[in-house]
Design an enzyme around this catalytic site. Structure first.
Site: not given
Ligand code: GAL
Length: 726
Positions: A122, A161, A320, A368-369
């Site tokens: 990202r 972010e 977050e 990110e599991a």
């Protein structure tokens, strides 16, 4: 001077639009649609009233250049809204679709070696790429046209972010933009040559076409620190401009919903100059991830103290945080007993009116599991989900009691933070590469808590003149104007504490001359009444050389006896008639470095105020001694609301708010005062003489006589009382 945008807060879908926002990042596009109804059922059960949606969904919204698909987003927004869950809709530009990179590889940023950063993650885009901007703004306009009037979309969440993966871009686009930025800032090439000191190593430029960005110049080369600092400023400005362009593209179509973007402020990161960013959002939001161990709560409060100042005391969003472990550290510790709920309540105690998590449902796949979520892999029948539900109910109770909209009461002490000094401490050309401005701020913050006196953290650029005491820890860069502000503050009766690496450089990264700390052409030096000649740097681990030096108190003062410095000492002479030396370096190690008897801590009367100089680094426990000995003992400011310490029992009342065992904060509205008490250590704390009605007793209970409270480890007590100023 830039005008700050007016504060605006997103409405919830409650009857009056009020309430503490509670929810998280929601990624329904990772799940088949039949899971969505279950999500909504569980959200309702947990009291979730808001979600951040579509943050990484650009490829789902625009699967190919000519094809848009909003159907799935329409359906989920509608389901959420009908269930009373407000949507904080993303501009969805944090991640671009792969077709865009295929068709336009020039939008990728480059690393300092000139290699393109590859697509596949990202923020893989250059903020100075005109091509990328065009695609991104088209997406923003499409979203605004489609959802601008949607009653369930109550806020815009721009990007995500900013700068996480594209803070430093060395592309040709960046080079051109940097040249233009320098021209705007300096006007002439002579001014730029002077600012960067390019006569050093013969690097004078004859025109802006020769301006370079600090790309790799060979393994042993050092970057011109003035150029590097400007490149940091430029990187910040380019991302901020990008954010503003996205915001304005939406605002043209949908002007009436508040805009925000999630900052990344924790004491391990603070990559942007958020003092400038905070002026461009309608409400401040932050992402905060926890520190394991002893400093957990202190670090959280420290980060939040800066966030609260950026919000100018208005409520702000935790956009977050995590219910438990993250997945991006080498070892991912889960939260200890109580911390899931306690951390959220701590954010509220520090001024937050919105508690959100990354993320709603733990992903089944992808990077990110194994990051914790509100609904874990094991589903609803879990400790974690029960805690999430408990938190939802607790936030509801706080909202019902009127906490929402109340402001965090100010302290009488401000520790100053400066993004530029933080960037500057990362230069590889300083006497020590172990400097960290932000970590020194954190150490001071903890020292105040240890001394039972909470401090605020305020950007250097903001107005801190109403505080009684100002601390400047490793504020390496101090401009002439800021030094004059400081001197005026002390002249008028303020107290200032300047530490070992403050005021050494001006805004161009030029050393102030005539003796350290020379900021303001020597004004800082004369304010402190000391003159430094050399730095004594330890910590290189050279065989047989001392690795630490001890301090000893002078005169009547033994407070600093035995304090230890391990990194940096200033070799100073005392140069003012009113300077009191409070501690010196002493012992064999000090002697070896010619520091025996040299002043380590001084106090100077200056105008109607006083200026302390701490000439060396100290650990938190020694800073605590200093704070307890000289700073916290002073009378508290009238700005601080009085904590009622009236005993309701025969035992001696504990003066709450002045004990190191608890973090005590106060939030005030027009008609009520809310006292938050959070235990800092491992032991139970007994609180007596607390006036008001308890609203939250989390891991806490009230004694049978109704007078005392016991608050356990990671516990929180919130009490409401009327505001006496009414
Ligand atoms: C944040 C990011 C989220 C998620 C989270 C994991 O930095 O915004 O999307 O990656 O970290 O801790």
């Amino acid at each position: 001077m830039r005008a700050r945008r007016d504060f605006a807060w997103p409405k919830l879908l409650t009857a009056d639009g009020r309430g503490i926002a509670f929810g998280g990042d929601y990624n329904p596009d990772q799940w088949p649609e039949d899971v969505w109804d279950d999500d909504i059922r569980l959200m309702t059960q947990a009291g979730v009233n808001t979600v951040a949606l579509a943050i990484f969904s650009w490829d789902r919204l625009q699967p190919t250049e000519d094809h848009w698909d909003f159907g799935w987003l329409d359906r989920i927004i509608d389901k959420l809204g009908k269930a009373g869950i407000a949507v904080d809709l993303a501009s969805a530009t944090a991640t671009a679709p792969l077709w865009l990179y295929e068709n336009h590889p020039e939008v990728l940023p480059r690393d300092k070696y000139g290699h393109p950063v590859n697509a596949g993650s990202r923020q893989s885009w250059s903020p100075t790429s005109p091509v990328f901007k065009e695609y991104a703004l088209t997406l923003c306009r499409k979203l605004a046209e489609r959802y601008g009037a949607n009653p369930y979309v109550t806020a815009w969440h721009m990007g995500n972010e900013y700068g996480w993966n594209n803070r430093d871009d060395y592309s040709d686009n960046a080079l051109e933009a940097f040249r233009a930025w320098c021209r705007r800032k300096y006007g002439t090439i002579d001014a730029l040559n002077q600012a960067w000191g390019t006569t050093f190593w013969g690097q004078e430029m004859t025109g802006f076409g020769e301006v370079l960005i600090p790309r790799f110049m060979g393994a042993d080369s050092m970057v011109n620190p003035g150029q590097k600092l400007d490149f940091e400023r430029f990187g910040n400005d380019m991302l901020l401009d990008f954010y503003k362009a996205e915001r304005d593209a939406i605002a043209e179509i949908c002007p009436d919903r508040p805009f925000t973007t999630n900052f990344m402020i924790s004491t391990d990161q603070c990559c942007m100059d958020y003092a400038a960013w905070a002026e461009e959002v309608d409400f401040v939001s932050n992402d905060h991830y926890f520190h394991e161990g002893e400093s957990h709560l202190d670090e959280l409060a420290c980060s939040d103290a800066l966030v609260d100042s950026l919000a100018l005391g208005k409520p702000w969003y935790v956009m977050e945080h995590s219910t438990s472990a993250v997945q991006w550290k080498p070892l991912n510790t889960r939260k200890c007993k109580g911390e899931t709920v306690r951390d959220s309540l701590a954010h509220v105690a520090m001024g937050a009116d919105a508690i959100n998590f990354f993320q709603w449902r733990a992903s089944a796949f992808g990077a990110e599991a194994f990051h914790s979520a509100m609904v874990p892999h094991a589903g609803e029948d879990t400790k974690l989900f029960r805690q999430v539900c408990e938190l939802g109910a607790t936030l509801r109770a706080l909202a019902d009691a009127g906490v929402q909209g109340s402001g965090l009461a100010a302290s009488d002490t401000a520790i100053l933070f400066s993004a530029e000094s933080e960037w500057a401490t990362r230069s590889e050309t300083l006497p020590s590469m172990k400097l960290s401005h932000w970590h020194d701020v954190r150490d001071w913050y903890r020292a105040f808590l240890n001394a039972g006196a909470r401090a605020d953290i305020v950007p250097l650029a903001y107005d801190w003149s109403s505080y009684k005491t100002i601390v400047l820890p490793t504020v390496l860069i101090l401009s002439g104007a800021d030094t004059r502000r400081l001197a005026g503050f002390v002249q008028a009766g303020g107290r200032v504490v300047v530490d070992y690496a403050t005021g050494l450089l001006d805004a161009r990264f030029h050393t102030w001359l005539g003796g350290y700390p020379g900021a303001g052409d020597g004004l800082l030096r004369s304010m402190l009444g000391v003159r430094g000649e050399e730095f004594n740097i330890l910590g290189a681990g050279a065989e047989g050389e001392p690795s630490e030096i001890r301090l000893t108190g002078t005169g009547d003062s033994s407070t600093m006896d035995g304090a230890v410095t391990r990194l940096w000492q200033n070799d100073v002479t005392v140069a003012g008639p009113h300077v009191q030396v409070l501690a010196t370096y002493a012992g064999e190690e000090a002697d070896e470095w010619e520091l025996d008897g040299t002043a380590a801590l001084t106090r100077n009367a200056y105008g109607a105020g006083e200026a302390y100089f701490l000439g060396c680094d100290l650990g938190v426990s020694d800073l605590t001694r200093f704070v307890s000995g000289w700073l916290a003992a002073q009378p508290q400011s009238s700005r601080q609301p009085q904590v009622n310490s009236q005993s309701q029992s025969s035992r001696q009342p504990q003066v709450v708010g002045a004990t190191p065992d608890v973090l005590h904060t106060v939030r005030q509205s027009d008609d009520a005062i809310f006292d938050f008490y959070l235990t800092r250590g491992r032991s139970d704390v007994e609180l007596r003489g607390i006036a008001g009605e308890p609203i939250v007793l989390f891991r806490a209970e009230r004694g049978s006589d109704g007078g005392a409270y016991t608050v356990h480890r990671n516990g929180v007590l919130v009490v409401k009382r009327p505001n006496p100023s009414l």
